[in-house]
Design a protein around this motif. Sequence first.
Motif, PDB file in Angstrom:
ATOM      1  N   ARG A  22       0.837  -1.193   0.000  1.00  0.00           N
ATOM      2  CA  ARG A  22       0.000   0.000   0.000  1.00  0.00           C
ATOM      3  C   ARG A  22       0.873   1.243   0.000  1.00  0.00           C
ATOM      4  O   ARG A  22       2.056   1.182   0.299  1.00  0.00           O
ATOM      5  N   LEU A  23       0.271   2.366  -0.337  1.00  0.00           N
ATOM      6  CA  LEU A  23       0.925   3.660  -0.184  1.00  0.00           C
ATOM      7  C   LEU A  23       0.838   4.052   1.281  1.00  0.00           C
ATOM      8  O   LEU A  23      -0.080   3.645   1.991  1.00  0.00           O
ATOM      9  N   ASP A  24       1.790   4.873   1.747  1.00  0.00           N
ATOM     10  CA  ASP A  24       1.794   5.266   3.150  1.00  0.00           C
ATOM     11  C   ASP A  24       2.208   6.732   3.270  1.00  0.00           C
ATOM     12  O   ASP A  24       3.234   7.129   2.732  1.00  0.00           O
ATOM     13  N   PRO A  25       1.416   7.537   3.993  1.00  0.00           N
ATOM     14  CA  PRO A  25       1.731   8.951   4.122  1.00  0.00           C
ATOM     15  C   PRO A  25       2.735   9.280   5.226  1.00  0.00           C
ATOM     16  O   PRO A  25       3.038  10.443   5.460  1.00  0.00           O
ATOM     17  N   GLY A  26       3.256   8.271   5.896  1.00  0.00           N
ATOM     18  CA  GLY A  26       4.210   8.509   6.976  1.00  0.00           C
ATOM     19  C   GLY A  26       3.526   8.648   8.312  1.00  0.00           C
ATOM     20  O   GLY A  26       2.294   8.658   8.409  1.00  0.00           O
ATOM     21  N   LEU A  35      -5.204  17.957  -2.971  1.00  0.00           N
ATOM     22  CA  LEU A  35      -5.962  18.297  -4.164  1.00  0.00           C
ATOM     23  C   LEU A  35      -7.309  18.871  -3.740  1.00  0.00           C
ATOM     24  O   LEU A  35      -7.705  18.726  -2.582  1.00  0.00           O
ATOM     25  N   PRO A  36      -8.023  19.497  -4.635  1.00  0.00           N
ATOM     26  CA  PRO A  36      -9.328  20.065  -4.265  1.00  0.00           C
ATOM     27  C   PRO A  36     -10.264  18.997  -3.686  1.00  0.00           C
ATOM     28  O   PRO A  36     -10.607  18.022  -4.357  1.00  0.00           O
ATOM     29  N   GLY A  37     -10.582  19.132  -2.403  1.00  0.00           N
ATOM     30  CA  GLY A  37     -11.524  18.233  -1.750  1.00  0.00           C
ATOM     31  C   GLY A  37     -10.992  16.887  -1.320  1.00  0.00           C
ATOM     32  O   GLY A  37     -11.734  16.069  -0.787  1.00  0.00           O
ATOM     33  N   ARG A  38      -9.700  16.621  -1.532  1.00  0.00           N
ATOM     34  CA  ARG A  38      -9.163  15.303  -1.144  1.00  0.00           C
ATOM     35  C   ARG A  38      -7.643  15.324  -1.114  1.00  0.00           C
ATOM     36  O   ARG A  38      -7.017  16.314  -1.491  1.00  0.00           O
ATOM     37  N   ARG A  39      -7.086  14.204  -0.655  1.00  0.00           N
ATOM     38  CA  ARG A  39      -5.627  14.019  -0.621  1.00  0.00           C
ATOM     39  C   ARG A  39      -5.272  12.694  -1.285  1.00  0.00           C
ATOM     40  O   ARG A  39      -6.037  11.744  -1.196  1.00  0.00           O
ATOM     41  N   VAL A  40      -4.127  12.640  -1.928  1.00  0.00           N
ATOM     42  CA  VAL A  40      -3.568  11.379  -2.407  1.00  0.00           C
ATOM     43  C   VAL A  40      -2.436  11.059  -1.445  1.00  0.00           C
ATOM     44  O   VAL A  40      -1.364  11.653  -1.507  1.00  0.00           O
ATOM     45  N   GLU A  41      -2.724  10.171  -0.488  1.00  0.00           N
ATOM     46  CA  GLU A  41      -1.754   9.850   0.550  1.00  0.00           C
ATOM     47  C   GLU A  41      -0.658   8.943   0.011  1.00  0.00           C
ATOM     48  O   GLU A  41      -0.909   8.025  -0.763  1.00  0.00           O
ATOM     49  N   GLY A  42       0.571   9.233   0.427  1.00  0.00           N
ATOM     50  CA  GLY A  42       1.712   8.445   0.011  1.00  0.00           C
ATOM     51  C   GLY A  42       2.392   8.948  -1.241  1.00  0.00           C
ATOM     52  O   GLY A  42       3.380   8.383  -1.684  1.00  0.00           O
ATOM     53  N   VAL A  43       1.859  10.022  -1.823  1.00  0.00           N
ATOM     54  CA  VAL A  43       2.445  10.616  -3.035  1.00  0.00           C
ATOM     55  C   VAL A  43       2.501  12.126  -2.849  1.00  0.00           C
ATOM     56  O   VAL A  43       1.483  12.755  -2.559  1.00  0.00           O
ATOM     57  N   ARG A  44       3.686  12.686  -3.017  1.00  0.00           N
ATOM     58  CA  ARG A  44       3.811  14.148  -3.047  1.00  0.00           C
ATOM     59  C   ARG A  44       4.361  14.515  -4.417  1.00  0.00           C
ATOM     60  O   ARG A  44       5.508  14.226  -4.734  1.00  0.00           O
ATOM     61  N   ALA A  45       3.501  15.119  -5.210  1.00  0.00           N
ATOM     62  CA  ALA A  45       3.884  15.533  -6.561  1.00  0.00           C
ATOM     63  C   ALA A  45       3.329  16.928  -6.786  1.00  0.00           C
ATOM     64  O   ALA A  45       2.111  17.114  -6.807  1.00  0.00           O
ATOM     65  N   ILE A  54       7.433   9.416  -2.701  1.00  0.00           N
ATOM     66  CA  ILE A  54       6.419   8.404  -2.437  1.00  0.00           C
ATOM     67  C   ILE A  54       6.785   7.656  -1.161  1.00  0.00           C
ATOM     68  O   ILE A  54       7.958   7.486  -0.834  1.00  0.00           O
ATOM     69  N   GLY A  55       5.764   7.234  -0.451  1.00  0.00           N
ATOM     70  CA  GLY A  55       5.932   6.412   0.736  1.00  0.00           C
ATOM     71  C   GLY A  55       5.176   5.112   0.523  1.00  0.00           C
ATOM     72  O   GLY A  55       4.011   5.136   0.098  1.00  0.00           O
ATOM     73  N   VAL A  56       5.829   3.992   0.781  1.00  0.00           N
ATOM     74  CA  VAL A  56       5.215   2.696   0.512  1.00  0.00           C
ATOM     75  C   VAL A  56       5.458   1.708   1.646  1.00  0.00           C
ATOM     76  O   VAL A  56       6.452   1.783   2.360  1.00  0.00           O
ATOM     77  N   VAL A  57       4.519   0.786   1.773  1.00  0.00           N
ATOM     78  CA  VAL A  57       4.698  -0.417   2.573  1.00  0.00           C
ATOM     79  C   VAL A  57       4.851  -1.538   1.561  1.00  0.00           C
ATOM     80  O   VAL A  57       4.021  -1.686   0.655  1.00  0.00           O
ATOM     81  N   VAL A  84      13.159  11.163  -7.772  1.00  0.00           N
ATOM     82  CA  VAL A  84      12.079  10.408  -7.142  1.00  0.00           C
ATOM     83  C   VAL A  84      12.621   9.835  -5.835  1.00  0.00           C
ATOM     84  O   VAL A  84      13.519   8.991  -5.846  1.00  0.00           O
ATOM     85  N   ASP A  85      12.067  10.311  -4.732  1.00  0.00           N
ATOM     86  CA  ASP A  85      12.465   9.851  -3.406  1.00  0.00           C
ATOM     87  C   ASP A  85      11.463   8.800  -2.949  1.00  0.00           C
ATOM     88  O   ASP A  85      10.260   9.083  -2.859  1.00  0.00           O
ATOM     89  N   VAL A  86      11.951   7.587  -2.673  1.00  0.00           N
ATOM     90  CA  VAL A  86      11.096   6.497  -2.229  1.00  0.00           C
ATOM     91  C   VAL A  86      11.422   6.200  -0.771  1.00  0.00           C
ATOM     92  O   VAL A  86      12.567   5.892  -0.439  1.00  0.00           O
ATOM     93  N   THR A  87      10.410   6.285   0.090  1.00  0.00           N
ATOM     94  CA  THR A  87      10.568   5.940   1.495  1.00  0.00           C
ATOM     95  C   THR A  87       9.787   4.663   1.767  1.00  0.00           C
ATOM     96  O   THR A  87       8.570   4.622   1.557  1.00  0.00           O
ATOM     97  N   VAL A  88      10.498   3.624   2.205  1.00  0.00           N
ATOM     98  CA  VAL A  88       9.845   2.380   2.604  1.00  0.00           C
ATOM     99  C   VAL A  88       9.551   2.520   4.094  1.00  0.00           C
ATOM    100  O   VAL A  88      10.462   2.512   4.918  1.00  0.00           O
ATOM    101  N   THR A  89       8.275   2.680   4.427  1.00  0.00           N
ATOM    102  CA  THR A  89       7.901   2.922   5.815  1.00  0.00           C
ATOM    103  C   THR A  89       7.726   1.645   6.616  1.00  0.00           C
ATOM    104  O   THR A  89       7.810   1.671   7.835  1.00  0.00           O
TER     105      THR A  89
END
Length: 97
Positions: A22-26, A35-45, A54-57, A84-89
């Motif tokens: 899964r994606l992980d926001p830390g 984004l307008p009305g929502r967030r895409v967790e685990g991705v900062r673009a 990106i943050g991933v499990v 591209v910075d990848v953080t494995v949480t």
Amino acid sequence: MSSTELADTIAETVLAHPAVHRLDPGPFGALASYLPGRRVEGVRAGGPGEAVEIGVVLTLGGSLPEVVDDLRARVRLVTGDVPVDVTVTDVVLAGDG
């Protein structure tokens, strides 16, 4: 591609990798695209041509450095040649929910 489309496309690309659980926001939820009305967790673009985080499990089973390199390559197919910075949480065992 707009910032909204970019964040969503990166998320879809990362989640399509077989080793990504899964994606992980830390720990504080800070790794996200707002984004307008929502967030895409685990991705900062921020937008086209900007660095991506990106943050991933991951599902344990392969070489973590190889998976991270593959994720970077997949994201760059979407974003072009940007950092591209990848953080494995965390990692989980195959079959863990």
